[in-house]
Structure formats: structure tokens, C-alpha cells
Design a protein around this motif. Structure first.
Motif, PDB file in Angstrom:
ATOM      1  N   ARG A 116       0.838  -1.205   0.000  1.00 62.84           N
ATOM      2  CA  ARG A 116       0.000   0.000   0.000  1.00 62.84           C
ATOM      3  C   ARG A 116       0.871   1.252   0.000  1.00 62.84           C
ATOM      4  NH1 ARG A 116      -5.357   0.573   1.351  1.00 62.84           N
ATOM      5  NH2 ARG A 116      -6.019   2.728   1.119  1.00 62.84           N
ATOM      6  N   PHE A 117       1.945   1.228   0.791  1.00 65.49           N
ATOM      7  CA  PHE A 117       2.870   2.364   0.821  1.00 65.49           C
ATOM      8  C   PHE A 117       3.488   2.568  -0.559  1.00 65.49           C
ATOM      9  CE2 PHE A 117       7.316   3.817   1.299  1.00 65.49           C
ATOM     10  CZ  PHE A 117       7.105   5.037   1.911  1.00 65.49           C
ATOM     11  N   ARG A 118       3.959   1.476  -1.157  1.00 67.12           N
ATOM     12  CA  ARG A 118       4.581   1.575  -2.473  1.00 67.12           C
ATOM     13  C   ARG A 118       3.593   2.144  -3.484  1.00 67.12           C
ATOM     14  NH1 ARG A 118       5.320  -3.499  -3.401  1.00 67.12           N
ATOM     15  NH2 ARG A 118       7.297  -3.804  -2.306  1.00 67.12           N
ATOM     16  N   GLY A 119       2.344   1.663  -3.422  1.00 70.78           N
ATOM     17  CA  GLY A 119       1.332   2.165  -4.340  1.00 70.78           C
ATOM     18  C   GLY A 119       1.022   3.630  -4.123  1.00 70.78           C
ATOM     19  N   SER A 120       0.964   4.064  -2.862  1.00 73.00           N
ATOM     20  CA  SER A 120       0.702   5.477  -2.569  1.00 73.00           C
ATOM     21  C   SER A 120       1.808   6.357  -3.118  1.00 73.00           C
ATOM     22  CB  SER A 120       0.573   5.685  -1.055  1.00 73.00           C
ATOM     23  OG  SER A 120      -0.574   5.050  -0.554  1.00 73.00           O
ATOM     24  N   CYS A 121       3.040   5.883  -3.009  1.00 67.76           N
ATOM     25  CA  CYS A 121       4.161   6.655  -3.551  1.00 67.76           C
ATOM     26  C   CYS A 121       4.083   6.750  -5.062  1.00 67.76           C
ATOM     27  CB  CYS A 121       5.484   5.999  -3.144  1.00 67.76           C
ATOM     28  SG  CYS A 121       5.840   6.023  -1.381  1.00 67.76           S
ATOM     29  N   ARG A 122       3.798   5.649  -5.702  1.00 66.01           N
ATOM     30  CA  ARG A 122       3.821   5.610  -7.158  1.00 66.01           C
ATOM     31  C   ARG A 122       2.647   6.354  -7.780  1.00 66.01           C
ATOM     32  NH1 ARG A 122       6.363  -0.518  -7.799  1.00 66.01           N
ATOM     33  NH2 ARG A 122       8.491   0.171  -7.323  1.00 66.01           N
ATOM     34  N   ARG A 123       1.600   6.540  -7.020  1.00 64.10           N
ATOM     35  CA  ARG A 123       0.490   7.357  -7.529  1.00 64.10           C
ATOM     36  C   ARG A 123       0.881   8.825  -7.626  1.00 64.10           C
ATOM     37  NH1 ARG A 123      -2.661   3.526  -4.767  1.00 64.10           N
ATOM     38  NH2 ARG A 123      -2.622   4.695  -2.801  1.00 64.10           N
TER      39      ARG A 123
ATOM     40  N   ARG B 141       3.366   9.898  -9.393  1.00 69.48           N
ATOM     41  CA  ARG B 141       4.215  10.088 -10.582  1.00 69.48           C
ATOM     42  C   ARG B 141       4.017  11.477 -11.206  1.00 69.48           C
ATOM     43  NH1 ARG B 141       6.775   5.512 -12.425  1.00 69.48           N
ATOM     44  NH2 ARG B 141       5.974   3.527 -11.664  1.00 69.48           N
ATOM     45  N   LYS B 142       2.766  11.935 -11.182  1.00 63.96           N
ATOM     46  CA  LYS B 142       2.493  13.241 -11.799  1.00 63.96           C
ATOM     47  C   LYS B 142       3.242  14.358 -11.084  1.00 63.96           C
ATOM     48  CE  LYS B 142      -1.757  14.193  -9.167  1.00 63.96           C
ATOM     49  NZ  LYS B 142      -1.708  13.036  -8.273  1.00 63.96           N
ATOM     50  N   ASN B 143       3.653  14.085  -9.849  1.00 64.04           N
ATOM     51  CA  ASN B 143       4.416  15.072  -9.081  1.00 64.04           C
ATOM     52  C   ASN B 143       5.918  14.817  -9.138  1.00 64.04           C
ATOM     53  OD1 ASN B 143       2.071  16.388  -8.197  1.00 64.04           O
ATOM     54  ND2 ASN B 143       1.771  14.837  -6.604  1.00 64.04           N
ATOM     55  N   GLY B 144       6.337  13.967 -10.086  1.00 63.00           N
ATOM     56  CA  GLY B 144       7.766  13.763 -10.295  1.00 63.00           C
ATOM     57  C   GLY B 144       8.343  12.541  -9.623  1.00 63.00           C
ATOM     58  N   PHE B 145       7.498  11.632  -9.100  1.00 55.79           N
ATOM     59  CA  PHE B 145       8.024  10.428  -8.462  1.00 55.79           C
ATOM     60  C   PHE B 145       8.583   9.485  -9.512  1.00 55.79           C
ATOM     61  CE2 PHE B 145       7.694   6.087  -6.914  1.00 55.79           C
ATOM     62  CZ  PHE B 145       8.267   6.183  -5.650  1.00 55.79           C
ATOM     63  N   SER B 146       9.763   8.932  -9.257  1.00 56.10           N
ATOM     64  CA  SER B 146      10.369   7.982 -10.182  1.00 56.10           C
ATOM     65  C   SER B 146      10.770   6.733  -9.415  1.00 56.10           C
ATOM     66  CB  SER B 146      11.593   8.584 -10.873  1.00 56.10           C
ATOM     67  OG  SER B 146      12.573   8.955  -9.927  1.00 56.10           O
ATOM     68  N   ALA B 147      10.359   5.563  -9.921  1.00 53.41           N
ATOM     69  CA  ALA B 147      10.690   4.288  -9.290  1.00 53.41           C
ATOM     70  C   ALA B 147      12.068   3.847  -9.742  1.00 53.41           C
ATOM     71  CB  ALA B 147       9.645   3.239  -9.655  1.00 53.41           C
ATOM     72  N   PRO B 148      12.769   3.024  -8.935  1.00 58.34           N
ATOM     73  CA  PRO B 148      14.086   2.540  -9.326  1.00 58.34           C
ATOM     74  C   PRO B 148      14.002   1.601 -10.515  1.00 58.34           C
ATOM     75  CG  PRO B 148      13.349   1.440  -7.333  1.00 58.34           C
ATOM     76  CD  PRO B 148      12.363   2.525  -7.622  1.00 58.34           C
ATOM     77  N   ALA B 149      15.123   1.461 -11.215  1.00 61.19           N
ATOM     78  CA  ALA B 149      15.153   0.659 -12.431  1.00 61.19           C
ATOM     79  C   ALA B 149      15.118  -0.849 -12.201  1.00 61.19           C
ATOM     80  CB  ALA B 149      16.394   1.018 -13.249  1.00 61.19           C
TER      81      ALA B 149
END
Length: 473
Positions: free
Chosen positions: A444-451, A453-461
Motif C-alpha cells: 500500500r505504501f509503495r502504491g501510494s508513492c507511485r500514484r 508520478r504526476k508530481n515527479g516520483f520515479s521508481a528505481p530501475a
């Protein structure tokens, strides 16, 4: 699968039909044993019957005909009292073993001396197991990883001289493996745990010691008193691993400030800058992995390359991404203060999300690390109790839910002047008030962070760790 041929033609009782129990039943049947399986829960019995595994209430069986009882590790062997199946086996003089004991016997029968690394410890054993397996696999070795880390050992491919089994073992599993004899036995540390199942600290430590007693080579972390005593009783073929300043003892490794050195002081590896290996506890994990990899013949370059690309395990100080200079870290596995302490010592400028179903002692043991926390965000049932501990020491916000906490923490971290603020989920609590388990909470935390993206969040490769944890097809 590893067929268990050592009980071919014999009648075997099996109790406990969870994942490892079902895998054990399949392996015994594939090896020619006559299995009679049972469980206290109807669901497990139904699953076994659906697969054609013979089932019958073991309370109604003639135990004189059984060669062994194979017990699932979650079933009490001694404390708080032996399970009824244990009492019946003992009354009939039937030996009681677990699935890893079956593997050990099969290894001796079909591939004596096949590489087998067994890892235990109160803390850090899962990360160390995964790290060892990863480093070996990156170096091109055929690696099978399982045991307590998630994949039942008998679901893995059979032992072979060209194949390395890297197996995490809990104290419950060790207790059911009387002839445990790994090529390399690893003991990370021993601190009080599972005393409801083992009775006393002395009994618990003694069970942990059994893992290295039969090992060809023992690797022992010596930063706690019980483990030092265990190492002192090991006369030879021992690598001691020490974290911090000071000389090593005998043939050993020392990890200080992220640098791993041998007994002569030569640098072997540097884990500084490897996000998945932050913190002193991970220095120990890395040093142990270096010792094991050396013992199995990897070169220094192969070891360093494996360490450098290790993606880490989910929910254990997992770097899920960044938003500009803000780092987001999922440490949902930290279900008590002792676990959260590791994360608080690894970062500064922390926007700390905590709370849930509190454990005894709450977060009071973490007071010495409050100076690392910029702001706390409280969720779940422990909010009132944790607010009382934080009052006057750390600014905090009651958020109620994890989604609200992530958004507020991200906003405040971005507005701070810190060079690398960290949004850290390290709850110091069980998840059961709001989530089914810590994995669901971390997802849930990971999903909240990834939502975001429009604010510039980038996941690791790197790919999710599950992709490399699985045995190769």
C-alpha cells in the motif's frame, strides 16, 4: 522438486498441510513413500485431498507402522506443550523430523557433499540468505534458494555437485533437523525471541548453535554475547564476523563504516553507496555474504559486482523511488522497535511514518534516535500512545491512514531544506489493525508513492526482487 527416496516403501505420518507440508507430501510420494497426512484445519486437509494426497486422522492410526512423523515447523514440538501428534509419535517411539531433515538425508544419499549453505539468526537472516543467493547467481552459479524465506526446500531442484542450495532456517526448523550438516553454516546473531516455543533463552541459543555444530565451515557474527560464546566453542573451520572498530579474531572479517576487511586488514568490499545495504546491520549481512562467497570459490571481483547490484528484499528498507531529492523507503517489515532502530540509524532528516498495533514497550527504546527525525506521521491504533512518547521531542501529525501519511510526509519533506530528506515507513508495529500483514501494508505504501508520478516520483530501475528470488525455470 526433490523426491525423497530415503523413505521409499515405508509408511510416513505427516502433520501440517500448509505450503511446506504439501510440498513434503508430494516429495515423499514421488520418492516412493506411503504417506498418511493430516491437519487440525479442514482447509489444509481439503487441499491435500484435492491433490490426491492420502489423508486420515492420525489420532485413529496404528502408529507402530510409521517409520517417522514429519512435522510442519509451525506445530509445537516442545513448548508451550507438545502437539498431540508429537505425543502420539513419542509414545510409539517414532522419530519426529521436518522437511529440511528429509533434504539432508536425500543429499547424503544422492549427492554427498553437494554445496549447501544454511543461515539462521534472530535478525537479518532473510536479507543475508537473499544476498548470498544473489551474489552466487550473478556469478553464474546454479542456485536454489528457499526454506524459511518462502519456498519449501523440497520444492527446489535436488542436490547436485554443481548446484548450491542456500537455505534460511528458523529455530523451529533447526529443532526438526537432527542431522543438519551444511557445507557452510551461518549464525548471524542471537537475541531473545520465540521463548514461548523454546522455554528459555539458553534452550533457544542451543538450538541455534546446532546449525553450525555439524557444518563443515561455520560463519558466526560475534557482536552479541550468546553468539560469541557459541563461536568460542567451535574449535576449527570458523570465520568470525565483527561489525565496528577493533581487530578480528583468528580467521575473521570485520565490517567498519561500510568497509569489509579481512583479518590482515586488507579491504575486501565497500558497501557505501549501495542503497539496499545501508546501515550497520547490513554491513554484517554483507560481510557474512563475502565470507560465504569466498568459501564457495568466488573471486573478489565477482563478489563486489554481486553486492553492488543487489536490489534488496521487499519491505526491508526497500528504496521504492524518489521525488526530486526526496527518497521513499518501505520498511514495513519493521514490526517492533528493535527492527525500526536499524532504519533510524541508517538515515537522517527522516519523515517517519509509524503506528499500527503496538508491541510491548512501544517506541520508548527509540528515544535516543529521535534527533534523526524531522517529523513523525502517526497511523493506526498506536497513535495516542506514540504521540505521548513523541511529545516535546519530535513534531508529529496524526494522520489516521497510511495514504494520508504518505501525502503529508511527501509534502513536508519536499518543502524542507535538507539535502536528502527521507520518507520512511518503519511502523514499529504489527499491521493487524488496518492491514492483513506487513506485506499488504508495504504494498500500500509503495502504491501510494507511485500514484505521485504526476508530481515527479520515479521508481528505481531494477526488477522487483521476487523476480530474482524465484528459482530459475
Amino acid at each position: 522438486m526433490t523426491p525423497v527416496t530415503t523413505f521409499a516403501g515405508q509408511r510416513v505420518a505427516l502433520f501440517g498441510l500448509g505450503g511446506s507440508g504439501l510440498a513434503t507430501a508430494r516429495a515423499l510420494i514421488a520418492g516412493g513413500a506411503e504417506v498418511v497426512a493430516w491437519d487440525d484445519g479442514a482447509e489444509g486437509v481439503a487441499k491435500a485431498q484435492g491433490e490426491g494426497i492420502p489423508t486420515a486422522d492420525l489420532r485413529e492410526q496404528d502408529w507402530s507402522g510409521f517409520a517417522a512423523l514429519v512435522l510442519a515447523p509451525g506445530v509445537p514440538l516442545t513448548h508451550p506443550e507438545p502437539h498431540w501428534s508429537v505425543r502420539q509419535a513419542q509414545g510409539a517411539g517414532v522419530e519426529i523430523v521436518g522437511d529440511i531433515e528429509l533434504f539432508c538425508r536425500e543429499r547424503r544419499a544422492v549427492a554427498p557433499g553437494a554445496p549447501f549453505v544454511a543461515i539462521t539468526g534472530t535478525n537479518g537472516k532473510s536479507t543475508t540468505t537473499a544476498l548470498i543467493a544473489y551474489v552466487l547467481r550473478q556469478a553464474g552459479r546454479d542456485v536454489q534458494m528457499g526454506g524459511n524465506i518462502g519456498t519449501a526446500i523440497l520444492s527446489l531442484e535436488p542436490p547436485d555437485a554443481a548446484r548450491v542450495h542456500v537455505i534460511e532456517m528458523s529455530s523451529f526448523q533447526i529443532d526438526l533437523t537432527p542431522s543438519l550438516d551444511p557445507s557452510v553454516g551461518v549464525l548471524m546473531n542471537v537475541t531473545p525471541d520465540h521463548l514461548d516455543r523454546h522455554g528459555t533463552m539458553e534452550q533457544y541459543a542451543g538450538i541455534k548453535e546446532r546449525l553450525i555444530r555439524g557444518a563443515d565451515l561455520a560463519v558466526v557474527g560475534i557482536d552479541d554475547a550468546p553468539s560469541r560464546a557459541i563461536a568460542d566453542r567451535r574449535a576449527e573451520r570458523l570465520v568470525r564476523v565483527h561489525v565496528g572498530a577493533g581487530p578480528t579474531q583468528g580467521e575473521g572479517l570485520r565490517a567498519e563504516a561500510g568497509i569489509i576487511r579481512d583479518a590482515a586488514g586488507a579491504d575486501l568490499a565497500d558497501v557505501n553507496g549501495i542503497g539496499s545495504l545501508r546501515g550497520a546491520h547490513n554491513w554484517q549481512n554483507a560481510a557474512v555474504a563475502v565470507a560465504v562467497a569466498q568459501a564457495l570459490g568466488l573471486s573478489a571481483d565477482e563478489i563486489r559486482a554481486g553486492l553492488a547490484s543487489f536490489p534488496g528484499l521487499p519491505h526491508r528498507m526497500e528504496e521504492v523511488g524518489r521525488r526530486d531529492r526526496v527518497l521513499f523507503v518501505n520498511d514495513s517489515k519493521a514490526t517492533n522497535a528493535d527492527s525500526t532502530e536499524k532504519a533510524l540509524t541508517a538515515f537522517r532528516d527522516i519523515h517517519w511514518i509509524l503506528g499500527g498495533k503496538a508491541k510491548d514497550g512501544g517506541i520508548f527504546p527509540l528515544v535516543p534516535y529521535f534527533e534523526r527525525v524531522a517529523h513523525a506521521y502517526l497511523i493506526g491504533a498506536a497513535s495516542d500512545a506514540f504521540a505521548a512518547t513523541l511529545e516535546g521531542a519530535v513534531p508529529y501529525t496524526r494522520c489516521g491512514t497510511l495514504d494520508v501519511a504518505v501525502e503529508k510526509a511527501a509534502q513536508n519533506a519536499a518543502a524542507s531544506g535538507a539535502p536528502e530528506p527521507v520518507v520512511l515507513l518503519s511502523p514499529a508495529c504489527a499491521s493487524y489493525d488496518q492491514f492483513r500483514n506487513f506485506e499488504v501494508r508495504g504494498d500500500r505504501f509503495r502504491g501510494s508513492c507511485r500514484r505521485s508520478r504526476k508530481n515527479g516520483f520515479s521508481a528505481p530501475a531494477p526488477a522487483p526482487p521476487a523476480a530474482w528470488c524465484r528459482p530459475p525455470d
